[in-house]
Design a protein around this motif. Structure first.
Motif, mmCIF file in Angstrom:
data_model
loop_
_atom_site.group_PDB
_atom_site.id
_atom_site.type_symbol
_atom_site.label_atom_id
_atom_site.label_comp_id
_atom_site.label_asym_id
_atom_site.label_seq_id
_atom_site.Cartn_x
_atom_site.Cartn_y
_atom_site.Cartn_z
ATOM 1 N N ARG A 198 -0.304 2.521 -7.601
ATOM 2 C CA ARG A 198 0.350 2.364 -6.297
ATOM 3 C C ARG A 198 1.821 1.996 -6.519
ATOM 4 O O ARG A 198 2.682 2.366 -5.745
ATOM 5 C CB ARG A 198 -0.302 1.264 -5.449
ATOM 6 C CG ARG A 198 -1.768 1.460 -5.100
ATOM 7 C CD ARG A 198 -2.043 2.709 -4.301
ATOM 8 N NE ARG A 198 -2.287 3.847 -5.183
ATOM 9 C CZ ARG A 198 -2.214 5.117 -4.819
ATOM 10 N NH1 ARG A 198 -1.917 5.454 -3.598
ATOM 11 N NH2 ARG A 198 -2.439 6.083 -5.672
ATOM 12 N N SER A 213 0.846 -1.190 0.000
ATOM 13 C CA SER A 213 0.000 0.000 0.000
ATOM 14 C C SER A 213 0.884 1.243 0.000
ATOM 15 O O SER A 213 2.033 1.205 0.450
ATOM 16 C CB SER A 213 -0.944 -0.001 1.206
ATOM 17 O OG SER A 213 -0.216 -0.134 2.406
ATOM 18 N N ARG A 214 0.325 2.339 -0.516
ATOM 19 C CA ARG A 214 1.089 3.576 -0.597
ATOM 20 C C ARG A 214 0.152 4.765 -0.732
ATOM 21 O O ARG A 214 -0.867 4.694 -1.415
ATOM 22 C CB ARG A 214 2.015 3.552 -1.824
ATOM 23 C CG ARG A 214 2.891 4.792 -1.964
ATOM 24 C CD ARG A 214 3.466 4.942 -3.360
ATOM 25 N NE ARG A 214 2.446 5.057 -4.402
ATOM 26 C CZ ARG A 214 1.708 6.131 -4.628
ATOM 27 N NH1 ARG A 214 1.854 7.219 -3.888
ATOM 28 N NH2 ARG A 214 0.799 6.137 -5.591
ATOM 29 N N GLN A 245 -6.672 0.641 1.529
ATOM 30 C CA GLN A 245 -5.673 -0.236 0.938
ATOM 31 C C GLN A 245 -5.211 -1.348 1.879
ATOM 32 O O GLN A 245 -4.606 -2.322 1.432
ATOM 33 C CB GLN A 245 -4.448 0.565 0.503
ATOM 34 C CG GLN A 245 -4.725 1.510 -0.643
ATOM 35 C CD GLN A 245 -3.498 2.314 -0.974
ATOM 36 O OE1 GLN A 245 -2.460 1.762 -1.328
ATOM 37 N NE2 GLN A 245 -3.599 3.625 -0.855
ATOM 38 N N ASP A 274 4.335 -1.047 3.319
ATOM 39 C CA ASP A 274 3.796 0.178 2.736
ATOM 40 C C ASP A 274 4.879 1.226 2.566
ATOM 41 O O ASP A 274 5.953 1.131 3.153
ATOM 42 C CB ASP A 274 2.652 0.729 3.594
ATOM 43 C CG ASP A 274 3.136 1.256 4.926
ATOM 44 O OD1 ASP A 274 3.595 2.417 4.970
ATOM 45 O OD2 ASP A 274 3.059 0.515 5.919
#
Length: 134
Positions: free
Chosen positions: A98, A16-17, A34, A56
């Motif tokens: 992402r 995730s980002r 996310q 992340d």
């Protein structure tokens, strides 16, 4: 800030980002969506036989490639290139944006490094059935 995992057996890596620290604050839903939304659940169910690792790049822009240059995703790509991520693994994320927003001519080397390691890139956004593989 190194990734505390590599695996000799295939695994599911949930990535995730968000681009800014502002987006990580409690009123924002990007990271929550996310990490705990229907998408990650869909990925966990689809690849339920694989062990799961989450990582992340909160606050690192994909537009400028910061997540690939100095983030954990860049470290993941390096591990793929070194053969430290098992073939048959899956890198799952909401959408390809992402991973990166840099020009495709520059981005292809990073994507290819992952795919050439035998790692599938699974995108749970949209219909939840999108994936890239070599």
């Amino acid at each position: 800030m190194s990734i505390p995992f590599s695996s000799s057996v295939p695994a599911l890596y949930l990535y995730s980002r968000v681009s800014t620290e502002e987006q990580t604050k409690s009123q924002k839903t990007g990271m929550e969506r996310q990490t705990t939304g229907v998408g990650p659940l869909r990925a966990r169910n689809k690849f339920s036989i694989l062990p799961v690792y989450e990582f992340d790049d909160s606050g690192l822009s994909a537009h400028h490639g910061h997540n690939l240059i100095k983030g954990k995703l860049g470290q993941f790509v390096d591990l793929c290139e070194k053969g430290e991520i098992a073939s048959g693994s899956v890198l799952a994320m909401e959408d390809l944006d992402r991973f990166t927003r840099i020009a495709i001519t520059a981005a292809h080397q990073y994507v290819n490094s992952v795919l050439n390691a035998g790692v599938t890139i699974y995108l749970w956004g949209g219909d939840g059935n999108s994936g890239l593989s070599a």
